[in-house]
Design a protein around this motif. Structure first.
Motif, PDB file in Angstrom:
ATOM      1  N   MET A  82     -24.785  54.899  10.813  1.00 39.53           N
ATOM      2  CA  MET A  82     -23.550  54.341  11.349  1.00 39.53           C
ATOM      3  C   MET A  82     -22.590  54.060  10.203  1.00 39.53           C
ATOM      4  O   MET A  82     -22.953  53.444   9.219  1.00 39.53           O
ATOM      5  CB  MET A  82     -23.849  53.041  12.102  1.00 39.53           C
ATOM      6  N   ASN A  83     -21.404  54.549  10.273  1.00 44.99           N
ATOM      7  CA  ASN A  83     -20.403  54.268   9.247  1.00 44.99           C
ATOM      8  C   ASN A  83     -19.047  54.234   9.908  1.00 44.99           C
ATOM      9  O   ASN A  83     -18.185  55.054   9.637  1.00 44.99           O
ATOM     10  CB  ASN A  83     -20.479  55.314   8.149  1.00 44.99           C
ATOM     11  N   GLU A  84     -18.864  53.275  10.803  1.00 43.32           N
ATOM     12  CA  GLU A  84     -17.621  53.166  11.557  1.00 43.32           C
ATOM     13  C   GLU A  84     -16.729  52.117  10.922  1.00 43.32           C
ATOM     14  O   GLU A  84     -17.202  51.185  10.270  1.00 43.32           O
ATOM     15  CB  GLU A  84     -17.936  52.784  13.001  1.00 43.32           C
ATOM     16  N   PRO A  85     -15.413  52.218  11.129  1.00 47.86           N
ATOM     17  CA  PRO A  85     -14.526  51.191  10.586  1.00 47.86           C
ATOM     18  C   PRO A  85     -14.871  49.835  11.157  1.00 47.86           C
ATOM     19  O   PRO A  85     -15.309  49.711  12.299  1.00 47.86           O
ATOM     20  CB  PRO A  85     -13.147  51.658  11.069  1.00 47.86           C
ATOM     21  N   ARG A  86     -14.717  48.821  10.332  1.00 48.30           N
ATOM     22  CA  ARG A  86     -14.944  47.476  10.830  1.00 48.30           C
ATOM     23  C   ARG A  86     -13.865  47.111  11.840  1.00 48.30           C
ATOM     24  O   ARG A  86     -12.743  47.588  11.761  1.00 48.30           O
ATOM     25  CB  ARG A  86     -14.912  46.474   9.677  1.00 48.30           C
ATOM     26  N   PRO A  87     -14.201  46.227  12.805  1.00 49.11           N
ATOM     27  CA  PRO A  87     -13.191  45.795  13.761  1.00 49.11           C
ATOM     28  C   PRO A  87     -12.120  44.985  13.064  1.00 49.11           C
ATOM     29  O   PRO A  87     -12.321  44.484  11.959  1.00 49.11           O
ATOM     30  CB  PRO A  87     -14.000  44.933  14.737  1.00 49.11           C
ATOM     31  N   ALA A  88     -10.956  44.857  13.723  1.00 51.91           N
ATOM     32  CA  ALA A  88      -9.897  44.042  13.159  1.00 51.91           C
ATOM     33  C   ALA A  88     -10.405  42.621  12.973  1.00 51.91           C
ATOM     34  O   ALA A  88     -11.132  42.097  13.820  1.00 51.91           O
ATOM     35  CB  ALA A  88      -8.692  44.052  14.097  1.00 51.91           C
ATOM     36  N   PRO A  89     -10.071  41.969  11.860  1.00 56.23           N
ATOM     37  CA  PRO A  89     -10.561  40.613  11.620  1.00 56.23           C
ATOM     38  C   PRO A  89     -10.133  39.666  12.737  1.00 56.23           C
ATOM     39  O   PRO A  89      -9.041  39.778  13.282  1.00 56.23           O
ATOM     40  CB  PRO A  89      -9.888  40.229  10.286  1.00 56.23           C
TER      41      PRO A  89
ATOM     42  N   CYS B 192     -22.041  47.419   2.954  1.00 60.23           N
ATOM     43  CA  CYS B 192     -20.959  47.456   3.944  1.00 60.23           C
ATOM     44  C   CYS B 192     -20.359  48.861   4.056  1.00 60.23           C
ATOM     45  O   CYS B 192     -20.017  49.304   5.165  1.00 60.23           O
ATOM     46  CB  CYS B 192     -19.889  46.421   3.577  1.00 60.23           C
ATOM     47  N   ALA B 193     -20.223  49.545   2.942  1.00 60.18           N
ATOM     48  CA  ALA B 193     -19.656  50.899   2.978  1.00 60.18           C
ATOM     49  C   ALA B 193     -20.571  51.865   3.731  1.00 60.18           C
ATOM     50  O   ALA B 193     -20.103  52.741   4.463  1.00 60.18           O
ATOM     51  CB  ALA B 193     -19.409  51.397   1.553  1.00 60.18           C
ATOM     52  N   ARG B 194     -21.883  51.704   3.547  1.00 62.15           N
ATOM     53  CA  ARG B 194     -22.827  52.662   4.152  1.00 62.15           C
ATOM     54  C   ARG B 194     -23.096  52.381   5.626  1.00 62.15           C
ATOM     55  O   ARG B 194     -23.454  53.293   6.373  1.00 62.15           O
ATOM     56  CB  ARG B 194     -24.149  52.640   3.368  1.00 62.15           C
ATOM     57  N   THR B 195     -22.984  51.136   6.060  1.00 67.66           N
ATOM     58  CA  THR B 195     -23.369  50.798   7.433  1.00 67.66           C
ATOM     59  C   THR B 195     -22.206  50.395   8.321  1.00 67.66           C
ATOM     60  O   THR B 195     -22.350  50.364   9.543  1.00 67.66           O
ATOM     61  CB  THR B 195     -24.375  49.634   7.441  1.00 67.66           C
ATOM     62  N   GLY B 196     -21.053  50.054   7.725  1.00 70.86           N
ATOM     63  CA  GLY B 196     -19.944  49.558   8.542  1.00 70.86           C
ATOM     64  C   GLY B 196     -20.059  48.089   8.888  1.00 70.86           C
ATOM     65  O   GLY B 196     -19.234  47.571   9.647  1.00 70.86           O
ATOM     66  N   CYS B 197     -21.079  47.406   8.350  1.00 73.23           N
ATOM     67  CA  CYS B 197     -21.185  45.967   8.593  1.00 73.23           C
ATOM     68  C   CYS B 197     -20.189  45.234   7.704  1.00 73.23           C
ATOM     69  O   CYS B 197     -19.510  45.826   6.864  1.00 73.23           O
ATOM     70  CB  CYS B 197     -22.612  45.475   8.320  1.00 73.23           C
ATOM     71  N   GLY B 198     -20.076  43.932   7.907  1.00 71.95           N
ATOM     72  CA  GLY B 198     -19.257  43.090   7.052  1.00 71.95           C
ATOM     73  C   GLY B 198     -20.140  42.091   6.326  1.00 71.95           C
ATOM     74  O   GLY B 198     -21.364  42.061   6.509  1.00 71.95           O
TER      75      GLY B 198
END
Length: 288
Positions: free
Chosen positions: A1-8, A174-180
Motif C-alpha cells: 500500500m502506498n496511497e497518499p495520506r488523507p487531508a489532515p 511512512c513513504a513505503r506504507t502511506g501511514c502517518g
C-alpha cells in the motif's frame, strides 16, 4: 500500500477519556476538539464502557489509540486483535487510528506458540525491522481500509545494530506504507534525557527538523517523572516546560496539529486536563 495520506484533520486539542471522568465529561460536555481512548478497553461487543464511548461519539470526534498491535513483531499481527480493532473502527468511525512502533509478540523458542509481552518493547532501527514494520502496518491498513498513525516510542535502551537514524526510519515507514506518524513530543524528551543529551531541547528539535513535512498527523503531550538516574514516561503529571518548548517548535515547523493531553496515572480532576488542552490550543492559535 502506498496511497497518499488523507487531508489532515482540522487542528484541535483533546484529552484522553479515562474512566474517572466518564460521567463528568458526558454531563458537562466540555469544548474539546476530540477525545482519545485506548482501543483495547472497548473490544467487547457490549457493556457499560462501550456504551459510554458510543454516547461520547455522538458529541466528539474519537481518536482510537492502541497499545496491542505490536506492529514491530516478526511474529506478525495477531488476527484476533486485528479483527476486534476492525469491529471497533466500524462501530465508532474514528477520526484517527494509531498504535506504536514497538514489538510485543514473539515465540519463547522456534516453533513454540507466540507469547504477548503486554508491553511496548523497542525495536531496532535497521532495514530488517523496517521491513517487518512496513509489512505489519500494511496488513493493518488493508484490513481497516484506512491509514494508521504510528507513534515513536520512549525507550530506555538502544540496540548495537541500530543503523538508521530514527527520523529517517519513520520517514521510510511512512513513504513505503502511506501511514502517518503520531509524534509523541514527551517521548522525544524522555529519550533525550535518558541518553544524557547535553542539550535535550536541542536534541528534540533536531529530531523534529529531520522529519519530512506532512508526516505527523497527531501530537501527544504528557508529563514525565525523574526517578534517580532514569526518566520515566509515566503520564502522571502536567506537561513539563521543556516539552512545551519542543511542542512550540513542532508547531512552527509543521503548523497546527491535532494534539492530545495524555494522563494515565494519578489521574487529576478533569479541569486540570482541560487547562492543559487549552494551553495546547492557545499555542496552536499562535502558530497560525
Amino acid at each position: 500500500m502506498n496511497e497518499p495520506r488523507p487531508a489532515p484533520a482540522p487542528a484541535s486539542s483533546g484529552i484522553g477519556l479515562r474512566q474517572p471522568h466518564y460521567a463528568e465529561v458526558m454531563e458537562s460536555l466540555p469544548r474539546l476538539g476530540f477525545i482519545e481512548v485506548h482501543s483495547e478497553n472497548f473490544f467487547a461487543d457490549g457493556g457499560a464502557a462501550l456504551a459510554v464511548l458510543q454516547d461520547a461519539r455522538a458529541h466528539y470526534e474519537v481518536s482510537l489509540h492502541g497499545v496491542g498491535l505490536a506492529l514491530g513483531s516478526a511474529a506478525g499481527v495477531d488476527a484476533w486483535h486485528l479483527d476486534r480493532l476492525a469491529r471497533l473502527v466500524e462501530r465508532i468511525d474514528p477520526v484517527r487510528v494509531s498504535d506504536h512502533a514497538s514489538f510485543a509478540r514473539a515465540p519463547r523458542a522456534p516453533g513454540q506458540p507466540v507469547l504477548h509481552a503486554n508491553d511496548l518493547l523497542p525495536i531496532a532501527f535497521t532495514d530488517a525491522s523496517l521491513d517487518i514494520l512496513c509489512a505489519n502496518v500494511s496488513r493493518v491498513q488493508e484490513r481497516l481500509k484506512r491509514p494508521l498513525l504510528v507513534e515513536n516510542l520512549s525507550a530506555y535502551l538502544s540496540f548495537d545494530d541500530d543503523r538508521i537514524p530514527e527520523p529517517d526510519f519513520f520517514a521510510g515507514l511512512c513513504a513505503r506504507t502511506g501511514c502517518g506518524m503520531l509524534l509523541d513530543v514527551n517521548n522525544l524528551m524522555v529519550n533525550a534525557l535518558n541518553a544524557g543529551a547535553d542539550d535535550p531541547v536541542a536534541s528534540c528539535t533536531a529530531f523534529i527538523d529531520a522529519l519530512p513535512h506532512g508526516i505527523a498527523g497527531e501530537v501527544h503531550l504528557a508529563g514525565y517523572c525523574e526517578a534517580g538516574d532514569i526518566v520515566i514516561d509515566d503520564h502522571g503529571s502536567r506537561v513539563r516546560p521543556d516539552v512545551w518548548t519542543v511542542y512550540a517548535h513542532a508547531l512552527r515547523r509543521f503548523g497546527a496539529l491535532p494534539t492530545l493531553i495524555e494522563w494515565d496515572t494519578d489521574v487529576p480532576a478533569l479541569q486540570v486536563l482541560l487547562d492543559e488542552a487549552q494551553r495546547a490550543s492557545s499555542l496552536m492559535s499562535g502558530s497560525r
